[in-house]
Design an enzyme around this catalytic site. Structure first.
Site, mmCIF file in Angstrom:
data_model
loop_
_atom_site.group_PDB
_atom_site.id
_atom_site.type_symbol
_atom_site.label_atom_id
_atom_site.label_comp_id
_atom_site.label_asym_id
_atom_site.label_seq_id
_atom_site.Cartn_x
_atom_site.Cartn_y
_atom_site.Cartn_z
ATOM 1 N N ASN A 7 9.873 -86.387 -22.766
ATOM 2 C CA ASN A 7 8.951 -86.832 -23.044
ATOM 3 C C ASN A 7 8.441 -87.781 -22.262
ATOM 4 O OD1 ASN A 7 7.655 -88.614 -25.935
ATOM 5 N ND2 ASN A 7 8.649 -88.964 -26.657
ATOM 6 N N LYS A 14 10.243 -90.731 -20.998
ATOM 7 C CA LYS A 14 11.272 -91.173 -21.560
ATOM 8 C C LYS A 14 12.343 -90.061 -21.558
ATOM 9 C CE LYS A 14 9.591 -94.136 -25.711
ATOM 10 N NZ LYS A 14 9.791 -93.503 -27.126
ATOM 11 N N ARG A 91 9.441 -82.792 -24.967
ATOM 12 C CA ARG A 91 8.217 -83.320 -26.549
ATOM 13 C C ARG A 91 6.904 -82.581 -26.063
ATOM 14 N NH1 ARG A 91 6.037 -88.578 -27.819
ATOM 15 N NH2 ARG A 91 4.768 -88.014 -30.568
ATOM 16 N N HIS A 180 4.850 -86.375 -36.124
ATOM 17 C CA HIS A 180 6.353 -87.158 -36.094
ATOM 18 C C HIS A 180 7.234 -85.690 -36.537
ATOM 19 C CE1 HIS A 180 4.693 -91.100 -36.972
ATOM 20 N NE2 HIS A 180 5.041 -90.786 -36.159
ATOM 21 N N HIS A 206 8.884 -91.693 -42.315
ATOM 22 C CA HIS A 206 9.309 -91.865 -41.488
ATOM 23 C C HIS A 206 8.339 -93.242 -40.621
ATOM 24 C CE1 HIS A 206 9.611 -91.976 -36.418
ATOM 25 N NE2 HIS A 206 8.693 -92.152 -36.978
ATOM 26 N N LEU A 207 8.754 -94.526 -40.632
ATOM 27 C CA LEU A 207 8.185 -95.864 -40.539
ATOM 28 C C LEU A 207 8.599 -96.762 -39.429
ATOM 29 C CD1 LEU A 207 8.790 -96.558 -44.666
ATOM 30 C CD2 LEU A 207 7.123 -95.576 -43.916
ATOM 31 N N ASN A 209 6.435 -97.951 -35.479
ATOM 32 C CA ASN A 209 5.058 -98.800 -35.226
ATOM 33 C C ASN A 209 4.337 -97.416 -35.915
ATOM 34 O OD1 ASN A 209 3.246 -100.686 -33.980
ATOM 35 N ND2 ASN A 209 3.483 -98.487 -31.904
ATOM 36 N N ARG A 239 -2.609 -98.785 -36.601
ATOM 37 C CA ARG A 239 -3.868 -97.775 -37.384
ATOM 38 C C ARG A 239 -3.660 -98.316 -38.310
ATOM 39 N NH1 ARG A 239 -0.344 -93.103 -34.951
ATOM 40 N NH2 ARG A 239 0.856 -94.241 -33.607
ATOM 41 N N GLY A 328 11.923 -97.484 -37.037
ATOM 42 C CA GLY A 328 12.724 -98.885 -37.317
ATOM 43 C C GLY A 328 12.406 -99.844 -38.407
ATOM 44 N N ASN A 332 15.611 -100.465 -41.450
ATOM 45 C CA ASN A 332 16.364 -102.127 -41.073
ATOM 46 C C ASN A 332 15.857 -102.916 -41.994
ATOM 47 O OD1 ASN A 332 17.413 -101.565 -38.694
ATOM 48 N ND2 ASN A 332 15.825 -100.734 -37.688
ATOM 49 N N GLU A 382 14.754 -87.817 -32.587
ATOM 50 C CA GLU A 382 14.302 -87.031 -31.591
ATOM 51 C C GLU A 382 14.871 -86.126 -31.057
ATOM 52 O OE1 GLU A 382 11.145 -90.235 -33.422
ATOM 53 O OE2 GLU A 382 9.939 -87.879 -33.005
HETATM 54 P P1 AMP Z 1 9.730 -97.781 -34.372
HETATM 55 O O1 AMP Z 1 8.315 -97.691 -33.579
HETATM 56 O O2 AMP Z 1 10.777 -97.253 -34.672
HETATM 57 O O3 AMP Z 1 10.198 -97.828 -33.278
HETATM 58 O O4 AMP Z 1 9.369 -98.999 -35.014
HETATM 59 C C1 AMP Z 1 9.542 -99.962 -34.197
HETATM 60 C C2 AMP Z 1 9.087 -101.146 -36.042
HETATM 61 O O5 AMP Z 1 9.814 -101.407 -36.520
HETATM 62 C C3 AMP Z 1 8.320 -102.767 -35.407
HETATM 63 O O6 AMP Z 1 7.366 -102.441 -35.107
HETATM 64 C C4 AMP Z 1 9.244 -102.949 -36.185
HETATM 65 O O7 AMP Z 1 7.755 -103.658 -37.030
HETATM 66 C C5 AMP Z 1 10.195 -102.427 -37.614
HETATM 67 N N1 AMP Z 1 11.628 -103.299 -37.142
HETATM 68 C C6 AMP Z 1 12.280 -102.983 -36.415
HETATM 69 N N2 AMP Z 1 13.280 -103.744 -36.841
HETATM 70 C C7 AMP Z 1 13.428 -104.215 -38.572
HETATM 71 C C8 AMP Z 1 13.658 -105.611 -39.116
HETATM 72 N N3 AMP Z 1 14.874 -105.353 -38.938
HETATM 73 N N4 AMP Z 1 12.836 -105.664 -39.657
HETATM 74 C C9 AMP Z 1 11.567 -105.692 -40.610
HETATM 75 N N5 AMP Z 1 10.840 -104.578 -39.181
HETATM 76 C C10 AMP Z 1 12.026 -104.224 -38.538
#
Ligand code: AMP
Length: 395
Positions: A7, A14, A91, A180, A206-207, A209, A239, A328, A332, A382
């Protein structure tokens, strides 16, 4: 069968090496700051991590170094010879309207990816450079391109057209593509298994960054929140997501350059822009809990926007079998899941949908009540999806 997944980002690569026969992940790593005086490599194999600092001038040096690490690091290394790599999955961010699924790469595919570079000027050239490097270093090995946009090529015209002069679409390819897609496809596939239906109606969130939401009817994506670029839709780390396009003319009229506006919308907006605290939801939630008003506002706007899309997609589906959270934040943050779904019980969603909070190796149901919409948390993968597509196409 060993499959290498690559990627390439705008200045990073990566990678992951899989043994698909044993369903095992053999090595994983990241090269950052490609093209700078000192690049950083982190390589993990059999639980042992190696951190290196050295000059990696371009992607072909980077890919060569990855192959080198895979054949020399570890006791024994996962590969004794690069020839043991059966194929490489890449990717690729933008496949435009040319690719509705993953493909084995040939010169024609390379040219088509190149043509899509105008739609993803930061990403596609890097993806192409990685492809060309791997083709040169592993001649004769099949290379597979897996596109972020492909999953959403099933969107109907009503969902992908902007209501702008038709020539913008016909001549400039201005339309909604969606991103995504590999993550949404993985999560939708797993959700289908979990709800026990081959072709369910789903909403996948998908939540992370970057944030996006997909609307899936009878197993096919029919709408999603991102647009021509990944800037449209939900509030993200930095964004803006949706906004009135007239804001851009307003600010340009006030003296801001287009480049300043673009950089602000991409890098200084979202959770960071609203809160002034951080792009990381954890920091924003902590600040909000401590009484920081703008942090609380950022959380409110993030949840409000996501809830709005959930409502819109539920209305499109009529019947929805499951909502699946990933990324993320989605995986979480029970607090954010709860905020998004709070108040949607009349639409069939249970209010306790965000109570559990753990990163599950296996997805777990928060609600699996048949008469209601099941809510699942499904860690995305992914790279595994790319490896599976590669295995499937070269078998
Ligand atoms: P990703 O881009 O999927 O790696 O997600 C990254 C984002 O997930 C980070 O910027 C955090 O804002 C969020 N995140 C990760 N762990 C937690 C958590 N335990 N509580 C709230 N937000 C989280």
């Amino acid at each position: 069968m060993n499959i290498l997944v690559i990627n390439c980002g705008s200045s990073s690569v990566k990678y992951k090496l899989y043994d698909m026969t044993q369903q095992a992940e053999l090595a994983v790593g990241l090269i950052e700051r490609i093209g700078e005086v000192e690049s950083r490599i982190s390589h993990t194999c059999a639980g042992e991590s190696t951190e290196l600092s050295e000059a990696i001038g371009d992607y072909s040096v980077g890919v060569a170094r990855i192959i080198d690490l895979l054949t020399t690091c570890g006791q024994p290394p996962p590969l004794s010879d690069p020839g043991q790599i059966a194929g490489v999955g890449h990717r690729v961010v933008h496949g435009g309207e040319s690719f509705a699924e993953s493909v084995v790469v040939d010169e024609g595919v390379l040219a088509a990816i190149d043509e899509c570079s105008q739609l993803a000027p930061l990403h596609n050239p890097a993806n192409l450079a990685g492809l060309r490097a791997a083709m040169a270093i592993l001649p004769g090995r099949p290379q597979v391109a897996v596109f972020d946009t492909a999953y959403f090529q099933s969107m109907p015209p009503a969902a992908f057209h902007y209501a702008v002069p038709y020539e913008w679409y016909a001549e400039e390819k201005v339309r909604r593509y969606g991103f995504h897609g590999t993550s949404h496809r993985y999560v939708a596939g797993r959700a289908a298994e979990l709800v026990g239906r081959e072709k369910p109606n789903l909403i996948t969130l998908h939540l992370g960054n970057g944030c996006s939401m997909a609307c899936i009817r009878a197993g096919e994506a029919v709408d999603q929140s991102m647009g021509l670029t990944p800037l449209e839709g939900l509030v993200m780390g930095t964004r803006s997501g949706d906004l009135d396009p007239a804001i851009i003319f307003h600010l340009a009229g006030r003296g801001m350059s287009l480049e300043q506006i673009r950089a602000s919308l991409e890098k200084q907006s979202g959770l960071l822009g609203l809160s002034g605290v951080s792009r990381d939801l954890r920091d924003v939630l902590a600040a909000a809990a401590g009484g920081h008003e703008r942090a609380a506002l950022a959380v409110d706007v993030f949840a409000h926007r996501a809830r709005k899309y959930v409502g819109a997609f539920l209305a499109q589906l009529g019947t929805c079998h499951a909502l699946a959270f990933t990324g993320g934040i989605g995986e979480n943050s029970a607090a954010m899941r709860h905020r998004i779904l709070d108040g949607l019980e009349p639409l069939g969603i249970r209010l306790d949908a965000g109570r559990n909070d753990r990163r599950a190796a296996e997805p777990f149901p928060i609600s699996a009540d048949d008469s209601r919409i099941a809510i699942w948390v499904i860690p995305t993968d992914e790279e595994l999806m790319i490896a599976r597509d590669t295995q499937h196409l070269i078998a």
